[in-house]
Enzyme design. Structure first.
Site, PDB file in Angstrom:
ATOM      1  N   ASN A  14       0.839  -1.214   0.000  1.00  0.00           N
ATOM      2  CA  ASN A  14       0.000   0.000   0.000  1.00  0.00           C
ATOM      3  C   ASN A  14       0.870   1.259   0.000  1.00  0.00           C
ATOM      4  O   ASN A  14       0.530   2.241  -0.663  1.00  0.00           O
ATOM      5  CB  ASN A  14      -0.959  -0.001   1.199  1.00  0.00           C
ATOM      6  CG  ASN A  14      -2.210  -0.810   0.924  1.00  0.00           C
ATOM      7  OD1 ASN A  14      -3.070  -0.415   0.149  1.00  0.00           O
ATOM      8  ND2 ASN A  14      -2.295  -1.986   1.545  1.00  0.00           N
ATOM      9  N   HIS A 103      -8.097  -0.838   6.632  1.00  0.00           N
ATOM     10  CA  HIS A 103      -8.399  -2.086   7.344  1.00  0.00           C
ATOM     11  C   HIS A 103      -8.964  -3.101   6.340  1.00  0.00           C
ATOM     12  O   HIS A 103      -9.839  -2.770   5.542  1.00  0.00           O
ATOM     13  CB  HIS A 103      -9.425  -1.811   8.449  1.00  0.00           C
ATOM     14  CG  HIS A 103      -9.665  -3.012   9.309  1.00  0.00           C
ATOM     15  ND1 HIS A 103      -8.795  -3.383  10.315  1.00  0.00           N
ATOM     16  CD2 HIS A 103     -10.643  -3.951   9.285  1.00  0.00           C
ATOM     17  CE1 HIS A 103      -9.245  -4.495  10.882  1.00  0.00           C
ATOM     18  NE2 HIS A 103     -10.357  -4.865  10.273  1.00  0.00           N
TER      19      HIS A 103
END
Ligand code: GAR
Length: 190
Positions: A14, A103
Site C-alpha cells: 500500500n 483495514h
C-alpha cells in the site's frame, strides 16, 4: 504541497501504491516526507528505494511518544498503511482528523484488537460472511472505530481461502486508499 507521513509494519504494497500515485499525479500536490516502521520490514526498504526519508522506531509502550518527537511539524496527514502498533490516546487526540488507516474488512465488523491481516480473513470465512472488502477510516483511540471515509465490498466465492481474500482485498485497497487520501487532503473542498 501537502506532507504525508506513512507508518508501516510489513511488506508495504500500500505504501508502494501511494508512492506510485504521487509520482503519477493521481495523488496531486503531495509528498511523503517520512516513512516510519515499528519493526524491520520491507516497507522501510521501499521507502529507501524511492529516496524517501525513513526511520525505524521499535514497537513498545513509548512508540507514540517517540513518534511525536520526530514527526515533522508541517505534517498534514499520517497514513497507517499496514501498521500494527496501537497509537496511544494522547497521540490520537493531538492529531485528531489527521490520521487515517486502511483495514482489510468491512468495518465495523471484524475490527479491534488482534484483527489484522490473515486473522481478519480467517474470522470472516469462519463467520460464513457473504461479503468482505476494505475500509479506510479516521483513527481515534478506539481501535478501528473512527469515522469511515471509504469502503468497498465484493462477494465471497465458494472456494475462498484467507490467501485469496487477501489478494482480492489488496486490489480493492489500491483503489480506495489513494481516493481516500485525496478526499482527506482536499477536505476543505468537500
Ligand atoms: C493490508 O491488507 C492492510 O489492510 C492490513 O495489512 C495489509 C498490509 O499490506 N492492515 C491491517 O490488518 C491493520 N489492522 P501491505 O503491507 O502490503 O500494504
Amino acid at each position: 504541497m501537502k506532507n504525508i507521513v506513512v507508518l508501516v509494519s510489513g511488506g508495504g504494497t500500500n505504501l508502494q501504491r501511494i508512492i506510485d500515485c504521487i509520482e503519477s499525479g493521481e495523488i496531486p500536490n503531495a509528498q511523503i516526507s517520512l516513512v516510519v516502521a515499528d519493526r524491520e520490514c520491507f516497507g522501510l526498504q521501499r521507502a529507501e528505494n524511492s529516496g524517501i526519508k525513513n526511520v525505524l522506531i521499535k514497537r513498545g509502550k513509548d512508540f507514540s511518544e517517540n513518534l511525536s518527537k520526530i514527526l515533522p511539524e508541517d505534517t498534514d496527514l499520517i497514513v497507517l498503511a499496514g501498521f500494527l502498533s496501537i497509537l496511544n490516546k494522547e497521540f490520537c487526540e493531538n492529531f485528531s482528523g489527521k490520521i487515517i488507516n486502511i483495514h482489510p474488512a468491512l468495518l465495523p465488523k471484524f475490527g479491534g484488537k488482534g484483527m489484522w491481516g490473515h486473522h481478519v480473513h480467517e474470522a470472516v470465512l469462519k463467520a460464513g460472511e457473504k461479503q468482505s472488502g476494505a475500509t479506510v477510516h479516521y483513527v481515534t483511540s478506539g481501535i478501528d472505530e473512527g469515522e469511515i471515509i471509504l469502503q468497498k465490498s465484493f462477494d465471497i466465492s465458494e472456494h475462498e481461502t484467507p490467501e485469496s481474500l487477501a489478494e482480492k482485498i489488496h486490489a480493492i485497497e489500491y483503489e480506495i486508499f489513494p481516493e481516500a487520501i485525496n478526499l482527506v487532503l482536499n477536505k476543505d473542498k468537500w
